[in-house]
Design an enzyme around this catalytic site. Structure first.
Site, short mmCIF file in Angstrom:
data_model
loop_
_atom_site.label_atom_id
_atom_site.label_comp_id
_atom_site.label_asym_id
_atom_site.label_seq_id
_atom_site.Cartn_x
_atom_site.Cartn_y
_atom_site.Cartn_z
N HIS A 1 0.81 -1.23 0.00
CA HIS A 1 0.00 0.00 0.00
C HIS A 1 0.84 1.27 0.00
CE1 HIS A 1 -3.45 -2.42 0.08
NE2 HIS A 1 -3.72 -2.44 1.37
N HIS B 1 -9.89 2.09 0.07
CA HIS B 1 -9.85 0.96 1.00
C HIS B 1 -10.99 1.05 2.02
CE1 HIS B 1 -8.19 -2.32 3.29
NE2 HIS B 1 -7.06 -2.33 2.61
N GLU C 1 -11.88 -3.60 -3.35
CA GLU C 1 -10.89 -2.61 -3.76
C GLU C 1 -10.54 -2.76 -5.24
OE1 GLU C 1 -7.52 -2.80 -0.86
OE2 GLU C 1 -8.81 -4.32 0.05
#
Length: 360
Positions: A112, A186, A325
């Protein structure tokens, strides 16, 4: 239920960073009670109030009521993720013949965007749009070399109430050097309500994917991926309760501690297409997700362990929410057989996702 007589936008303070900069919240409301609250920290969806079949509004995304809890612990609630969502194996890849070394933050891998990804930055508000379709656009500049990624990246994220019970998310990016880009949101969804006593195991999930990416114990796609969903607990094509097979003794469910896998969407392109449907039998709320991205990461909240309190002091536990996502496939920079995630000067990265709510 108090609802506005017409769509409207409001702007307020949500907290203060240690450096003294203000974190703001922009609230987008329509005339029917549908409401989205966007905070500048992480360009995050902090709350999403959706009427149920009886007209009762509930917040359907997990998160925190106050800014200090977002700052204290990184949990990605509702956040914009970048530069590269999901994982890059070994925190490295080769671009134009040169090795790019990233900041590792998930064992040896990059996750991420690294330890200080886009979710850990306070974005600036560019525009606020009033009228029939309230919207807010946020932006940030990611410097060349931030978390190891090459190129100065200019990013914008636009949240808009684009129709009745519809929230649209448009993300764009431009670079001055060749780089990789993979942005997503997210949000953790529980259509029964973020404060409800129920989990999402009875939510019925449909995913428009014939294949998924099998992963190793570190959540890196295996060399034999993609794999067919047919005959596995990953076949959501006809719709099935999330909890129906989540405890099956399947090696991939063991590796992910549940669902934490990329589904290879049947269609991809410039225009958004149907990717998934999530339905809660109790409230009657239904979410349909449309996107132009090639993958959808489905995460069943496996690492929510009750160690931190969320909204209204509720302790979030495993399977209290599900993340859907839209994104590029994980580890694409190291997998020439996967859809590319490169961005070059003069090009524009475009990500569009539509969250359409209804009753069913």
């Amino acid at each position: 239920m108090n609802t506005p007589s017409a769509p409207r936008v409001s702007r307020s303070s949500f907290g203060t960073l240690p450096d003294g900069n203000e974190v703001e919240c922009v609230t987008l409301q329509d005339a029917g009670g549908f409401e989205a609250r966007i905070i500048t920290y992480g360009a995050a969806l902090q709350a999403l109030l959706v009427p149920d079949a009886a007209g009762r509004r509930d917040d359907v995304v997990l998160g925190h009521d106050t800014f200090d809890r977002y700052l204290a612990r990184r949990q990605f609630f509702g956040a914009t993720i970048g530069r590269y969502a999901n994982r890059v194996a070994g925190a490295r890849f080769v671009l134009d013949g040169e090795v790019v070394q990233l900041a590792a933050n998930d064992g040896p891998n990059a996750l991420h965007g690294g330890p200080e990804g886009f979710d850990r930055h306070n974005w600036r508000i560019v525009t606020i749009e009033e009228g029939a379709r309230p919207a807010v656009t946020l932006a940030r500049t990611s410097a060349d070399g931030e978390e190891g990624y090459p190129g100065k990246l200019e990013v914008e994220v636009r949240w808009c109430l684009s129709g009745p019970m519809e929230l649209s998310l448009d993300m764009t990016a431009r670079t001055d050097r060749a780089t990789v880009v993979n942005l997503t949101n997210h949000s953790f969804f529980n259509l029964a309500g973020a404060g409800s006593a129920g989990d999402i195991l009875d939510h019925r999930l449909t995913v428009a994917a014939d294949h998924f990416l099998a992963i190793d114990a570190a959540a890196i796609p295996l060399s034999q991926s993609p794999c067919a969903v047919a005959g596995t607990p990953f076949d959501f094509r006809a719709g099935v309760e999330i909890g129906a097979r989540i405890r099956n003794d399947h090696p991939q469910l063991r590796n992910g501690r549940g669902y934490d896998h990329n589904f290879c969407l049947a269609r991809a392109g410039d225009a958004p297409h149907f990717a998934a449907r999530l339905a809660d039998p109790g409230s009657g709320r239904v979410l349909e997700l449309h996107t132009n991205q090639p993958g959808l990461q489905v995460y069943s909240g496996n690492y929510l362990d009750g160690s931190s309190a969320g909204k209204s002091g509720r302790l979030y536990r495993q399977s209290d929410a599900v993340c859907l996502e839209p994104q590029a496939w994980p580890d694409t920079p190291n997998r020439p057989d996967f859809p590319i995630a490169y961005l070059f000067p003069g090009e524009v990265y475009r990500h569009t996702t539509l969250y359409r709510f209804m009753h069913g």
